[in-house]
Design an enzyme around this catalytic site. Structure first.
Site, PDB file in Angstrom:
ATOM      1  N   ASP A 157     -15.670   0.264 -25.765  1.00  0.00           N
ATOM      2  CA  ASP A 157     -15.968  -0.993 -26.766  1.00  0.00           C
ATOM      3  C   ASP A 157     -13.865  -1.111 -25.742  1.00  0.00           C
ATOM      4  O   ASP A 157     -13.170  -0.794 -26.600  1.00  0.00           O
ATOM      5  CB  ASP A 157     -15.667   0.304 -27.931  1.00  0.00           C
ATOM      6  CG  ASP A 157     -15.409  -1.661 -28.844  1.00  0.00           C
ATOM      7  OD1 ASP A 157     -15.699  -3.018 -27.914  1.00  0.00           O
ATOM      8  OD2 ASP A 157     -15.334  -1.405 -30.038  1.00  0.00           O
TER       9      ASP A 157
ATOM     10  N   ASP B 203     -14.042 -10.194 -26.045  1.00  0.00           N
ATOM     11  CA  ASP B 203     -14.625  -8.323 -26.579  1.00  0.00           C
ATOM     12  C   ASP B 203     -16.042  -7.891 -25.830  1.00  0.00           C
ATOM     13  O   ASP B 203     -17.164  -8.814 -26.178  1.00  0.00           O
ATOM     14  CB  ASP B 203     -15.483  -8.731 -27.946  1.00  0.00           C
ATOM     15  CG  ASP B 203     -16.053  -7.304 -28.879  1.00  0.00           C
ATOM     16  OD1 ASP B 203     -15.799  -6.708 -28.118  1.00  0.00           O
ATOM     17  OD2 ASP B 203     -16.219  -7.969 -29.722  1.00  0.00           O
TER      18      ASP B 203
END
Ligand SMILES: *[C@@H]1O[C@H](CO)[C@@H](O)[C@H](O)[C@H]1NC(C)=O
Ligand SMILES: *[C@@H]1O[C@H](CO)[C@@H](O)[C@H](O)[C@H]1NC(C)=O
Ligand SMILES: *[C@@H]1O[C@H](CO)[C@@H](O)[C@H](O)[C@H]1NC(C)=O
Ligand SMILES: *[C@@H]1O[C@H](CO)[C@@H](O)[C@H](O)[C@H]1NC(C)=O
Ligand SMILES: *[C@@H]1O[C@H](CO)[C@@H](O)[C@H](O)[C@H]1NC(C)=O
Ligand SMILES: *[C@@H]1O[C@H](CO)[C@@H](O)[C@H](O)[C@H]1NC(C)=O
Length: 474
Positions: free
Chosen positions: A84, A278
Site C-alpha cells: 500500500d 494509490d
C-alpha cells in the site's frame, strides 16, 4: 522472488544516464515480485478504503490487490502483505484475534504472526491503532522483531500487531514516515518504516522505489526498492514535485494538468488538480464533472446506486488511449482497454445491458467529495518512481510484459532519479488537496456513499445485476 543475479544485468547506458556504482559494482536495489488477487467487489473495496483510511476488513472474504511475501521473527513466520503506497505502517494479524480465530479462518491466506514464539520479539507499547471513520480497523501493540525480506534481515524492525482487527490482510504501508499512525495519533517521532530502514541500512542508496504493475490481463508486477528498471518503460522518465499537505510531505499527491480522449481534450482548460497515486485503489476517481465528460466521450452508462459506470465490453477493441497530463512534458497514455474490467454477478454470470450487449466495468468513477485518486486502472499504464528522498514522482509510459531487466541504482538524497528530467515549470495544484489537514491516518476522509451524485448519464439499463456482491475477474 527474483534471483539477485537477474538484477546485475546492467546494460550499457542508453541516454546519458547518471548511474550510481557502489563499491562492489552491484546496484544496491531490492526487487520483489507482486501478485494480484481476486477481489470480490473492487468498487466496495475502494469506497470503504477511501472513506476510512486503509482497508475495511469487515468484508472478511475480501481479497486486496497486489501482494508480496515477507517473513518475520525467529524462527521466521511467513506472511503475505498487501502493498500500500497510501499508508506508512507495516502491521500484521495474529492468530488469536477474534477475527482470525473465526471458524472460517479468514486470515489463513495471508498468514498471522505469533509474538510469543519468536525469540527476537520485543514489546514497545500498546498504542498501535489504525482506525477508520466507522470505527473499524486494527489496534494492538507496536513491537519490534526481525523482518526478513528477500534474504535481508532487518533486526529490531518496528511494526504493529492487530490484536483487535477487522481486516484479514496484513498491510505493508510504504508511504512517508510522517504519515505513520504513531506520528498522527500519538504525536511521537516517526520511526523507520520499510523504505526508510532499507536506506538507513544501506540496502538501497536512498528512500525511493519503482512500482511496475503489468497489464490488466497479467496477474503480476514488481516493486524495485532503490532502483529503476529501464527495461520496463519507454521514453524518458520525467519527474514532477510531490505536493505538500499543510506544509508536510505526507502522501503521494501530484498535479494533474489535463486529460485527452484520443486527441480531444476532456474537461476544463488549465486544469491544476491534486491527484493521489494509490496502489491500494482498484479504480481511478476523478472530479464529478470531469468524470461525466469522460463518460460522455466513451458512452458509458452510469449506475448511480453503485457509483460506477459500465461500457460495452467491445470498447476494448477501440484502440483509443486516454492521455493523463501532468506538468509538461510529463504524460501517461492509458489504452482504453486497460480501463475495462470484467465483472460477474454472484452466480458467475457475465453482465449485460438489457439489449443483451455484454457490459464491463469502466475504470473511472466520480470522486464526489473525496480527493481524486489515480488507482490501478491508471497505474498499470505508468512506470512510477516514488522518490521520497527528493520529494519527487518520476513517471514514464510503462512497457508491458518486459523481460530482460536493466536495473540502475537511484543515488543518495542529493541526486535525483537516474535519467529523470525535471519538468520545466511544475504546476501547483489549484484544487483537490485535502482541506484542513489529515484525519489521523493522513488520508482524506469522507467519500460519501453516493459520491457520484452529481453525475447523470442516462442510458441503457443493466439487467438485474449489481445487487449483492459482484466478482472481479482478474
Ligand atoms: C508467496 O508465497 C506463496 C506461498 O509460498 C506463493 O504461492 C506465492 O507465489 C508467493 N508470491 C510471491 C509474489 O512471491
Ligand atoms: C465496512 O464494511 C462493513 C461490512 O460491509 C460495513 O458495514 C461498514 O459500513 C464498512 N465501513 C465503512 C467505513 O464503510
Ligand atoms: C502463545 O500464545 C498462544 C496463543 O495465544 C497460546 O496458545 C500459547 O500458550 C502461548 N505460548 C506460550 C509459550 O506462551
Ligand atoms: C482505536 O481508535 C479508535 C478511534 O479513535 C477508538 O474508537 C478505539 O477504541 C481504539 N481502539 C483501541 C483498541 O484502543
Ligand atoms: C502480457 O502477457 C499476458 C499474459 O501472458 C497477456 O495476456 C497480455 O496480452 C500481454 N499484454 C501485452 C500488452 O502484450
Ligand atoms: C451509446 O450507447 C447507446 C445505448 O447503449 C447506443 O444506443 C448508442 O448508439 C451509443 N452511441 C455511440 C456513439 O456509441
Amino acid at each position: 522472488m527474483k534471483s539477485p543475479a537477474l538484477l546485475l544485468a546492467l546494460c550499457a547506458a542508453a541516454q546519458g544516464l547518471s548511474l550510481h556504482q557502489p563499491r562492489d559494482g552491484h546496484p544496491r536495489v531490492l526487487q520483489l515480485d507482486l501478485q494480484r488477487n481476486h477481489i470480490p467487489n473492487p468498487v466496495a473495496h475502494d469506497r470503504l478504503r477511501r472513506r476510512s483510511g486503509t482497508v475495511n476488513g469487515t468484508l472478511d472474504n475480501m481479497q486486496t490487490l497486489y501482494f508480496l511475501n515477507v517473513s518475520m521473527g525467529t524462527p521466521a513466520q511467513d506472511l503475505r502483505m498487501h502493498l500500500d503506497t497510501g499508508s506508512s505502517d507495516l502491521w500484521v494479524n495474529t492468530a488469536r484475534s477474534a477475527m482470525c480465530s473465526m471458524r472460517s479462518q479468514p486470515c489463513s491466506a495471508s498468514g498471522t504472526y505469533t509474538a510469543n514464539t519468536s525469540s527476537t520479539y520485543a514489546y514497545l507499547g500498546s498504542y498501535f491503532n489504525i482506525s477508520y471513520v466507522d470505527g473499524s480497523g486494527a489496534a494492538g501493540d507496536y513491537v519490534t522483531d526481525t523482518l526478513h525480506v528477500d534474504g535481508h534481515d532487518f533486526t529490531g524492525f518496528q511494526f504493529g500487531i492487530g490484536y483487535t482487527s477487522t481486516s484479514a490482510q496484513n498491510v505493508l504501508g510504504i508511504g512517508y514516515p510522517a504519515n505513520e499512525v504513531q506520528v498522527a495519533r500519538s504525536g511521537l517521532k516517526a520511526y523507520q518504516n520499510m523504505p526508510a530502514r532499507m536506506a538507513a541500512d544501506g540496502v538501497i542508496a536512498s528512500s525511493a522505489y519503482s512500482l511496475w504493475l503489468n497489464d490488466v490481463d497479467a496477474n503480476t508486477g514488481s516493486i524495485l526498492f532503490g532502483g529503476v528498471d529501464a527495461s520496463r518503460y519507454s521514453g524518458n522518465l520525467v519527474s514532477v514535485p510531490i505536493l505538500q499537505v499543510d506544509g508536510t510531505y505526507l502522501e503521494f499527491f501530484i498535479t494533474m494538468t489535463g486529460l485527452d480522449m484520443g486527441s480531444n481534450p476532456v474537461g476544463e482548460q488549465g486544469m491544476a488538480l491534486a491527484v493521489l497515486l494509490d496502489s491500494g485503489s482498484s479504480l481511478t476517481y476523478l472530479p464529478d464533472d470531469l468524470t461525466q465528460s469522460v463518460y460522455e466521450a466513451v458512452n458509458a452508462t452510469y449506475q448511480e446506486d453503485e457509483g460506477v459506470a459500465f461500457v460495452p465490453c467491445s470498447l476494448r477493441d477501440s484502440g483509443t488511449s486516454m492521455t493523463f497530463h501532468f506538468s509538461s512534458p510529463a504524460a501517461v497514455a492509458v489504452p482504453v482497454r486497460e480501463m475495462i474490467l470484467d465483472l460477474k454477478d454472484l452466480t458467475g454470470k457475465d453482465l449485460s445491458f438489457d439489449n443483451g450487449v455484454p457490459a464491463c466495468l469502466f475504470g473511472i468513477s466520480p470522486a464526489g467529495t473525496s480527493t481524486s485518486v489515480l488507482g490501478d486502472t491508471f497505474l498499470r499504464s505508468a512506470y512510477v518512481v516514488y522518490d521520497m528522498a527528493n520529494n519527487e514522482i518520476a513517471l514514464a509510459q510503462t512497457r508491458f510484459n518486459a523481460s530482460a531487466p536493466d536495473v540502475r541504482e537511484i543515488g543518495g538524497a542529493s541526486s535525483p532519479v537516474p535519467s529523470a528530467a525535471a519538468v520545466n515549470t511544475p504546476v501547483a495544484a489549484a484544487s483537490g488537496l485535502p482541506a484542513g489537514g489529515s484525519d489521523g491516518n493522513g488520508k482524506a476522509a469522507g467519500r460519501n456513499k453516493n459520491g457520484g451524485g452529481g453525475v447523470v448519464v442516462p442510458s441503457a439499463v443493466l439487467v438485474g445485476v449489481l445487487v449483492g456482491v459482484m466478482s472481479f475477474v482478474v
